[in-house]
Scaffold this motif. Structure first.
Motif, PDB file in Angstrom:
ATOM      1  N   LYS A   1       0.891  -1.236  -0.352  1.00 35.37           N
ATOM      2  CA  LYS A   1      -0.695   0.101   0.194  1.00 35.37           C
ATOM      3  C   LYS A   1       1.072   1.145  -0.093  1.00 35.37           C
ATOM      4  O   LYS A   1       1.765   1.181   0.607  1.00 35.37           O
TER       5      LYS A   1
ATOM      6  N   GLU B   1      -1.249  -0.388  -4.101  1.00 34.42           N
ATOM      7  CA  GLU B   1      -2.562  -0.113  -4.191  1.00 34.42           C
ATOM      8  C   GLU B   1      -1.938   1.568  -3.966  1.00 34.42           C
ATOM      9  O   GLU B   1      -1.996   1.647  -3.299  1.00 34.42           O
TER      10      GLU B   1
ATOM     11  N   TYR C   1      -7.813   6.954  -5.985  1.00 34.60           N
ATOM     12  CA  TYR C   1      -7.016   6.386  -4.852  1.00 34.60           C
ATOM     13  C   TYR C   1      -8.032   7.350  -3.488  1.00 34.60           C
ATOM     14  O   TYR C   1      -9.042   8.207  -3.440  1.00 34.60           O
TER      15      TYR C   1
ATOM     16  N   TRP D   1      -2.251   2.993   7.260  1.00 36.31           N
ATOM     17  CA  TRP D   1      -2.657   2.435   6.597  1.00 36.31           C
ATOM     18  C   TRP D   1      -1.465   1.624   5.185  1.00 36.31           C
ATOM     19  O   TRP D   1      -1.750   0.480   5.492  1.00 36.31           O
ATOM     20  N   SER D   2      -0.315   2.523   5.056  1.00 37.05           N
ATOM     21  CA  SER D   2       0.329   2.704   4.077  1.00 37.05           C
ATOM     22  C   SER D   2       1.454   1.343   4.401  1.00 37.05           C
ATOM     23  O   SER D   2       2.126   1.144   5.930  1.00 37.05           O
TER      24      SER D   2
END
Ligand code: NAP
Length: 312
Positions: free
Chosen positions: A146, A169, A182, A194-195
């Motif tokens: 991600k 993603e 995105y 999240w990343s």
């Protein structure tokens, strides 16, 4: 009419030569007695040529009472006091777009180099460790990760479109939600949580100073990687160094630093960083295009046309 122009640097020899054609061009960086020049010539200077690195120092600006325009080499504007320029009616042009591809390529290069440990691998081969110790330890794949982008502007979007074919993603954080596919995060810590890979491509300056702090790095986590092609000021650098030393994050790929070029020596002792000397736009092709855009903006001002790439 021949106008007096003050250049604070040589943008590129061929383009500085073009600036000298048709202007009374003074190279401020080469003047032995800068104050004497300003006392005699300051009120005649109508245009300044500078860069995103040098800007125009406040005390110099104050001694150029008839300045009309600044044409800057680079897209960063954190070195300029935009309000002060507006208040004085001074126009400012930068060199956007022409550098976007090379800067985005550099972010992608640093992302791969950091996850695949290119620098360690190069050393493994050169130093003979490969023959002496056998294969190097395994690295991490980009595919399936991600990718969180801080600042989905021209460069951020170019990074996203280059990264997508690698199977990532994409999510982003910024001041506004864009009309893109995105995922948008209105909170930087939420994006970092999240990343797997956090890429910084927002402007420097007061609004972004130190926004990537200890909490954001902790949220990114021990397998997370930071890539910075924005400005060193965007990261709390001491927090980053501590996080890298303690394994709170896995690695970093950095083109920009707080104190360039005398960067914090702690970086050189870390083997989980890939370091690059603020060279993201530093190709012959892009620097020529930037030089041409500086010349074209000055020509537009000369001819009383609208600047080609105005910021102010
Ligand atoms: P840009 O098109 O203006 O994009 C900047 C993006 O950052 C925009 O999406 C903007 O959001 C977002 N942003 C602005 N303020 C923010 C904030 N406070 N918090 C989070 N996001 C914010 O500029 P660009 O051409 O892509 O360039 C971006 C930056 O890259 C430059 O300012 C410069 O510092 C850096 N840069 C570095 C190099 C290098 O050599 N390493 C070369 C060129 C540029 P909105 O769209 O919502 O306003």
């Amino acid at each position: 009419m021949i106008r007096s122009v003050l250049a604070l640097l040589d943008i590129r020899p061929a383009y500085t030569a073009m600036l000298a054609e048709g202007h009374d061009l003074h190279r401020y960086d080469l003047l032995a007695d800068k104050q004497k020049f300003l006392d005699e010539m300051g009120d005649q200077i109508r245009a300044v040529v500078t860069s995103a690195r040098f800007g125009v120092p406040e005390d110099l600006l104050a001694q150029l009472p008839n300045l009309e325009v600044i044409t800057s080499f680079g897209v960063g504007h954190d070195v300029f006091d935009l309000k002060a320029l507006r208040d004085r009616g001074i126009r400012l042009s930068t060199t956007p777009d022409v550098l976007t591809d090379d800067v985005a390529d550099t972010a992608i290069m640093l992302m791969h180099a950091t996850l695949r440990q290119l620098v360690l691998g190069d050393d493994w081969v050169r130093s003979g460790k490969w023959a002496a110790k056998g294969p190097m330890a395994l690295t991490r794949s980009v595919r399936g990760k991600k990718l969180g982008i801080v600042g989905l502007g021209r460069i951020g979007q170019a990074i996203a479109s280059r990264a997508m074919p690698s199977g990532v993603e994409v999510g982003y954080f910024g001041r506004s939600k864009k009309d893109v596919e995105y995922r948008f995060f209105d909170d930087l810590t939420a994006l970092a949580t999240w990343s797997d890979i956090l890429v910084l491509s927002c402007p420097g300056g007061a609004a972004t100073n130190g926004i990537v702090n200890e909490a954001v790095l902790k949220a990114l986590g021990k397998d997370g990687v930071v890539i910075n092609i924005a400005r060193g000021s965007v990261i709390d650098e001491l927090a980053l160094i501590r996080a890298l030393q303690q394994g709170l994050v896995a690695g970093a790929g950095l083109d920009v630093f707080e104190n360039e070029p005398d960067i914090d020596p702690a970086f050189a002792k870390l083997d989980n960083v890939v370091l690059y000397p603020h060279l993201a736009s530093g190709t012959v092709e892009t620097r020529d295009a930037m030089g041409q855009l500086v010349v074209d903006n000055l020509d537009a001002w000369d001819e009383r046309r609208e600047l080609i790439t105005p910021l102010v």
